[in-house]
Scaffold this motif. Structure first.
Motif, PDB file in Angstrom:
ATOM      1  N   LEU A  90     -13.949  -0.745  -3.564  1.00  0.00           N
ATOM      2  CA  LEU A  90     -13.181  -0.289  -2.396  1.00  0.00           C
ATOM      3  C   LEU A  90     -11.955   0.469  -2.860  1.00  0.00           C
ATOM      4  O   LEU A  90     -11.573   1.479  -2.294  1.00  0.00           O
ATOM      5  CB  LEU A  90     -12.757  -1.501  -1.559  1.00  0.00           C
ATOM      6  N   THR A  91     -11.297  -0.048  -3.872  1.00  0.00           N
ATOM      7  CA  THR A  91     -10.069   0.597  -4.328  1.00  0.00           C
ATOM      8  C   THR A  91      -9.751   0.191  -5.771  1.00  0.00           C
ATOM      9  O   THR A  91     -10.162  -0.867  -6.247  1.00  0.00           O
ATOM     10  CB  THR A  91      -8.877   0.247  -3.417  1.00  0.00           C
ATOM     11  N   ASP A  92      -8.985   1.041  -6.431  1.00  0.00           N
ATOM     12  CA  ASP A  92      -8.441   0.718  -7.754  1.00  0.00           C
ATOM     13  C   ASP A  92      -6.996   0.239  -7.585  1.00  0.00           C
ATOM     14  O   ASP A  92      -6.245   0.152  -8.540  1.00  0.00           O
ATOM     15  CB  ASP A  92      -8.456   1.964  -8.652  1.00  0.00           C
ATOM     16  N   SER A  93      -6.611  -0.043  -6.343  1.00  0.00           N
ATOM     17  CA  SER A  93      -5.217  -0.362  -6.041  1.00  0.00           C
ATOM     18  C   SER A  93      -4.994  -1.864  -5.956  1.00  0.00           C
ATOM     19  O   SER A  93      -5.544  -2.528  -5.061  1.00  0.00           O
ATOM     20  CB  SER A  93      -4.841   0.276  -4.705  1.00  0.00           C
ATOM     21  N   GLY A  94      -4.215  -2.394  -6.889  1.00  0.00           N
ATOM     22  CA  GLY A  94      -3.910  -3.825  -6.859  1.00  0.00           C
ATOM     23  C   GLY A  94      -5.060  -4.680  -7.350  1.00  0.00           C
ATOM     24  O   GLY A  94      -5.007  -5.906  -7.260  1.00  0.00           O
ATOM     25  N   ALA A 153       7.951   2.310  -0.544  1.00  0.00           N
ATOM     26  CA  ALA A 153       8.795   3.281  -1.243  1.00  0.00           C
ATOM     27  C   ALA A 153       8.820   4.591  -0.451  1.00  0.00           C
ATOM     28  O   ALA A 153       9.871   5.210  -0.263  1.00  0.00           O
ATOM     29  CB  ALA A 153       8.267   3.511  -2.656  1.00  0.00           C
ATOM     30  N   GLU A 154       7.652   4.984   0.049  1.00  0.00           N
ATOM     31  CA  GLU A 154       7.579   6.206   0.868  1.00  0.00           C
ATOM     32  C   GLU A 154       8.438   6.056   2.125  1.00  0.00           C
ATOM     33  O   GLU A 154       9.180   6.961   2.502  1.00  0.00           O
ATOM     34  CB  GLU A 154       6.124   6.461   1.313  1.00  0.00           C
ATOM     35  N   ARG A 155       8.316   4.896   2.746  1.00  0.00           N
ATOM     36  CA  ARG A 155       9.011   4.702   4.027  1.00  0.00           C
ATOM     37  C   ARG A 155      10.524   4.804   3.856  1.00  0.00           C
ATOM     38  O   ARG A 155      11.193   5.485   4.630  1.00  0.00           O
ATOM     39  CB  ARG A 155       8.637   3.357   4.652  1.00  0.00           C
ATOM     40  N   HIS A 192      -1.698  15.141   0.959  1.00  0.00           N
ATOM     41  CA  HIS A 192      -1.072  13.854   1.270  1.00  0.00           C
ATOM     42  C   HIS A 192      -2.121  12.765   1.237  1.00  0.00           C
ATOM     43  O   HIS A 192      -3.199  12.920   1.819  1.00  0.00           O
ATOM     44  CB  HIS A 192      -0.485  13.879   2.685  1.00  0.00           C
ATOM     45  N   PHE A 193      -1.815  11.654   0.608  1.00  0.00           N
ATOM     46  CA  PHE A 193      -2.668  10.489   0.795  1.00  0.00           C
ATOM     47  C   PHE A 193      -2.372   9.937   2.191  1.00  0.00           C
ATOM     48  O   PHE A 193      -1.349  10.266   2.785  1.00  0.00           O
ATOM     49  CB  PHE A 193      -2.436   9.441  -0.298  1.00  0.00           C
ATOM     50  N   ASP A 194      -3.268   9.104   2.718  1.00  0.00           N
ATOM     51  CA  ASP A 194      -3.123   8.730   4.138  1.00  0.00           C
ATOM     52  C   ASP A 194      -1.811   8.002   4.438  1.00  0.00           C
ATOM     53  O   ASP A 194      -1.242   8.170   5.503  1.00  0.00           O
ATOM     54  CB  ASP A 194      -4.349   7.965   4.659  1.00  0.00           C
ATOM     55  N   THR A 195      -1.293   7.200   3.472  1.00  0.00           N
ATOM     56  CA  THR A 195      -0.052   6.474   3.759  1.00  0.00           C
ATOM     57  C   THR A 195       1.159   7.419   3.773  1.00  0.00           C
ATOM     58  O   THR A 195       2.071   7.238   4.570  1.00  0.00           O
ATOM     59  CB  THR A 195       0.211   5.358   2.729  1.00  0.00           C
ATOM     60  N   THR A 196       1.156   8.438   2.899  1.00  0.00           N
ATOM     61  CA  THR A 196       2.292   9.371   2.921  1.00  0.00           C
ATOM     62  C   THR A 196       2.226  10.188   4.207  1.00  0.00           C
ATOM     63  O   THR A 196       3.228  10.411   4.868  1.00  0.00           O
ATOM     64  CB  THR A 196       2.331  10.301   1.688  1.00  0.00           C
ATOM     65  N   GLY A 213       2.893   0.531  -7.904  1.00  0.00           N
ATOM     66  CA  GLY A 213       2.600  -0.129  -9.175  1.00  0.00           C
ATOM     67  C   GLY A 213       1.185  -0.687  -9.219  1.00  0.00           C
ATOM     68  O   GLY A 213       0.693  -1.069 -10.281  1.00  0.00           O
ATOM     69  N   LYS A 214       0.530  -0.709  -8.066  1.00  0.00           N
ATOM     70  CA  LYS A 214      -0.811  -1.274  -7.967  1.00  0.00           C
ATOM     71  C   LYS A 214      -1.860  -0.393  -8.638  1.00  0.00           C
ATOM     72  O   LYS A 214      -3.011  -0.773  -8.739  1.00  0.00           O
ATOM     73  CB  LYS A 214      -1.148  -1.476  -6.483  1.00  0.00           C
ATOM     74  N   LYS A 215      -1.447   0.807  -9.032  1.00  0.00           N
ATOM     75  CA  LYS A 215      -2.391   1.673  -9.765  1.00  0.00           C
ATOM     76  C   LYS A 215      -1.969   1.670 -11.241  1.00  0.00           C
ATOM     77  O   LYS A 215      -2.223   0.720 -11.957  1.00  0.00           O
ATOM     78  CB  LYS A 215      -2.389   3.090  -9.178  1.00  0.00           C
TER      79      LYS A 215
END
Ligand code: P61
Length: 460
Positions: A51-55, A105-107, A125-129, A258-260
């Motif tokens: 699903l993701t490489d994040s975290g 951090a973006e927010r 842009h990634f979806d969160t940005t 940092g999750k990546k």
């Protein structure tokens, strides 16, 4: 080392976590219960989770040891200073403000810089940005080079910003309307593609000329630096650290999940030099994330990130990581599964519209492929296509789709072995042989932001 085509792991396994493949009929029931949304599937019901490489990274023995020296004092924990030191070494900026993850951090950064009616350019842009920019009433504008949208364009630095378009854009809107420019390294939504130092230098020049702050969305900076070492002339002999330092030298700051490339399960930060900006951001931080020396993290989390950021610069690790991606991509390609090229840093992207030409875009072929992959083999990938990035525009609220319709198979760091990747390749090759049986879907319920997390669908 022996000459082999296999991505041989530069680590051995000290702790194991069991995974289990459940029967197909159980997966069928789980899909129906989850509204055909893979985000709704309990992770224990997934066999291989891409699903993701994040975290999702495995931490090293050094990081686990670091947890034990977590200082859980409210203010000024030693681990904050360790993190500050790591970030200053690699990124080179004075202010280091931790946050619980990248989007926080973006927010706080956008909250301090961006206002209603502004424009924020990025490669893609990634979806969160995008969501954080749009939440403030500003427009998130993608200015990647045209080839970023061509899945067959085999270029070394396909993630780059189109500098001529950026210049034109700023001149047309006026620099006052552009409070910052971002660049996502690597460019996740465009296939995990890197950007060159040359491009970073040029974009930095354009921003400096207009006095616009330039920030990197730096989640995968180490993978980007590795590609520069392999692909950009003159950098073959530089260390990954030196290349990363040069990347950040062209920017005014960075947001980081940092999750990546921080190799942690939770954590992020924003870093830059501007003192006035630091004051503004810390004020925003305190309302939601916490005191500026912990930013929503435990002392032990700060320590794990301080260590992970440096481990991510290890060249053996990066070589293995990118080789894993290329290995899976290569096996799929050989089996006739359509994939985006070149292979990026963290994931293989399957071209779902080519895989399933009988499913039209309004029936979400990439979503359908992700559902079928789980049903048939217990593998979880993620749709990066019409559901994640589709938007309803105009009076009739007609849905407009992104250029690329893909399923991303993201590879967690230091988690899976070659035989896991072989299983994935074989499962997808089988699915490709039986692709005619896969059906499209329609949406039954959705939310206005980041709808893919909670959307419910039904099969047609
Ligand atoms: C991912 F389905 N990425 O790729 P946070 N910038 C960039 C990212 O890739 C990124 C963030 C900022 C994820 C996790 C994810 O709808 C989704 O620490 C280039 O996740 O807040 C995250 O970092 C944000 C998956 C995020 C999603 C949002 O899988």
């Amino acid at each position: 080392m022996a000459d082999t085509k296999l991505p041989v792991e530069p680590y051995k396994i000290k702790a194991v976590e069991p995974i289990r493949s459940i029967p197909r009929r159980e997966r069928e029931a789980i899909l129906a219960q989850a509204g055909f949304n893979v985000f709704g599937i309990p992770a224990e019901k997934v066999y291989i989770d891409l699903l993701t490489d994040s975290g999702t990274s495995a931490m090293s023995d050094s990081q686990w040891a670091g947890l034990m020296i977590g200082d859980e004092s409210y203010a000024g924990a030693r681990n904050f200073f360790n993190l500050e030191k790591s970030v200053q070494t690699v990124f080179g900026f004075t202010h280091v403000i931790p946050t619980h993850q990248g989007r926080a951090a973006e927010r706080v950064l956008f909250g301090a810089l961006v206002k209603k009616g502004d424009y924020v350019p990025n490669n893609i842009h990634f979806d969160t940005t995008r969501a954080n920019v749009e939440f403030l009433g500003a427009r998130a504008v993608d200015l990647a080079r045209a080839e970023a949208y061509d899945p067959d364009a085999d270029l070394p630095f396909k993630g780059e910003i189109d500098v001529a378009r950026l210049k034109k854009f700023i001149e047309a809107k006026g620099a006052r309307k552009v409070p910052m420019v971002m660049m996502t390294v690597t460019n996740n939504s465009g296939g995990g593609q890197p950007v060159s130092l040359k491009n970073l230098r040029e974009v930095s020049g354009v921003c400096a000329h207009h006095d616009i702050p330039f920030f990197l969305d730096a989640c995968r900076f180490a993978e980007n630096a590795y590609f520069i070492k392999r692909r950009e002339k003159g950098y073959e002999k530089k260390s990954i650290l030196e290349i990363a330092q040069e990347m950040f030298s062209y920017a005014d700051g960075a947001t980081m999940s940092g999750k990546k490339d921080g190799l942690v399960n939770i954590g992020g930060f924003v870093t830059f030099d501007d003192d006035a900006l630091a004051e503004k951001i810390k004020n925003l931080l305190i309302i939601s994330e916490g005191f500026p020396t912990y930013g929503g993290l435990a002392g032990r989390d700060l320590e794990a990130m301080a260590r992970g950021l440096l481990e991510a610069l290890d060249e053996d690790y990066l070589e293995h990581r990118t080789a894993q991606v290329a290995y899976l991509g290569g096996r799929l390609d050989e089996a006739g599964v359509p994939v985006l090229k070149p292979f990026g840093g963290h994931a293989v992207y399957v071209l779902a519209d080519r895989f399933l030409p009988h499913i039209p875009r309004p029936r979400y072929p990439a979503w359908a492929l992700a559902v079928a992959l789980y049903r048939e083999s217990g593998i979880r990938g993620v749709e990066i296509g019409g559901v994640m990035f589709g938007r309803r525009e105009g009076k009739g609220k007609k849905e407009v789709y992104p250029a690329l319709e893909m399923v991303r198979l993201a590879i967690p760091r230091r988690v899976y072995t070659v035989s896991h990747l072989d299983y994935v390749a074989e499962a997808l090759a089988d699915l490709h042989k039986n692709r005619d049986k896969i059906r499209g879907l329609r949406i039954v319920r959705e939310s206005p932001f980041l709808r893919h997390f909670t959307v419910r669908l039904e099969e047609i």
